[in-house]
Design a protein around this motif. Structure first.
Motif, PDB file in Angstrom:
ATOM      1  N   SER A  51       0.641  -1.300  -0.069  1.00 33.78           N
ATOM      2  CA  SER A  51      -0.269   0.095  -0.070  1.00 33.78           C
ATOM      3  C   SER A  51       0.899   1.184  -0.241  1.00 33.78           C
ATOM      4  O   SER A  51       0.249   2.271  -0.111  1.00 33.78           O
ATOM      5  CB  SER A  51      -0.939   0.022   1.421  1.00 33.78           C
ATOM      6  N   HIS A  54       0.089   5.279   1.683  1.00 32.98           N
ATOM      7  CA  HIS A  54      -1.105   5.513   2.358  1.00 32.98           C
ATOM      8  C   HIS A  54      -1.441   4.633   3.534  1.00 32.98           C
ATOM      9  O   HIS A  54      -2.208   4.809   4.080  1.00 32.98           O
ATOM     10  CB  HIS A  54      -2.079   5.086   1.271  1.00 32.98           C
ATOM     11  N   SER A  55      -0.589   3.575   3.631  1.00 37.08           N
ATOM     12  CA  SER A  55      -0.713   2.691   4.890  1.00 37.08           C
ATOM     13  C   SER A  55       0.195   3.121   6.087  1.00 37.08           C
ATOM     14  O   SER A  55       0.452   2.225   7.143  1.00 37.08           O
ATOM     15  CB  SER A  55      -0.572   1.210   4.471  1.00 37.08           C
TER      16      SER A  55
END
Length: 251
Positions: A51, A54-55
């Motif tokens: 990810s 964003h993670s």
């Protein structure tokens, strides 16, 4: 995880790498819930690769969960996620006995006094810069000594020996052995420490052999004034407090 890394780093196939990381996360989540604390850290690594940025918050939570449950190597994972705080994270982990963190500790070259190549013949400038760098180096050495000798993380010996060799080289060039806070570590014998590595472990011996050259190498620190030229201190020396003073015994 191994298959994912193979496709990511050796096959240059991001799609297949993400496929295997995604599959790995399913197993790692189950492992973590069963009490495998390392699985939380590996789960975070896989999630980061799948990810990306964003993670980040969720990845940090997984690393922190691993740390809270006693997996201190996860501090090294945090270091890879936040480069500005990487050194602080690794020092935290190493002080708790993490070999992964300890083997990456190196003294920073940032914001040393008297950076640059002007007035290289000035012994006091070189000594002042060397003392600041030695303080940073000694912090790393004390932590690595604890992890290598007391926690018995054998691979940390390699970085301990490299940094100890660097400290001895600085002392040999400019003479800091009178400074009280350096005495105990400068008295450590490289050969005696290396002899403790003589163990029936062929793979470790091979790693040690490949890294022998590093014990006397300062190629990464050529910008230090102390290595810029052979210093003749004249009638000056560094005293026990780390100050440059006139030494009339040399007259």
């Amino acid at each position: 995880m191994g298959l994912a890394e193979m496709f990511l780093y050796y096959k240059d196939d991001d799609d297949m790498a993400k496929t295997y990381y995604t599959q790995a996360m399913q197993f790692l989540k189950t492992q973590a819930q069963k009490g495998d604390v390392e699985a939380y850290a590996l789960w975070g690594i896989a999630l980061k690769e799948v990810s990306g940025y964003h993670s980040k918050r969720e990845v940090m939570q997984l690393y922190q969960k691993a740390i809270d449950l006693g997996y201190v190597d996860a501090y090294d994972c945090l270091a890879g996620l936040d480069y500005e705080r990487a050194d602080d994270y690794r020092k935290q982990g190493a002080r708790l006995g993490s070999g992964e963190c300890a083997k990456f500790l190196r003294p920073s070259m940032d914001n040393l006094p008297y950076e640059g190549r002007d007035d290289l013949e000035d012994f006091k400038l070189a000594a002042t810069q060397a003392i600041e760098f030695m303080d940073r180096l000694m912090e790393c050495l004390k932590i690595q000594k604890f992890v290598a000798l007391h926690c018995r993380h054998h691979r940390v010996f390699l970085r301990l020996l490299e940094n100890l060799s660097l400290a001895k080289a600085i002392n040999g060039h400019i003479g800091l052995h009178n400074v009280e806070r350096y005495e105990a570590l400068l008295e450590l014998k490289i050969k005696e420490i290396a002899d403790t590595l003589d163990r029936p472990n062929a793979r470790f011996a091979k790693i040690l052999g490949r890294n022998q050259w590093r014990f006397d190498a300062f190629a990464d620190y050529t910008n230090l004034r102390v290595f810029a030229k052979p210093y003749d201190s004249g009638y000056q020396r560094v005293n026990t407090d780390g100050e440059v003073e006139f030494d009339d015994s040399l007259l």
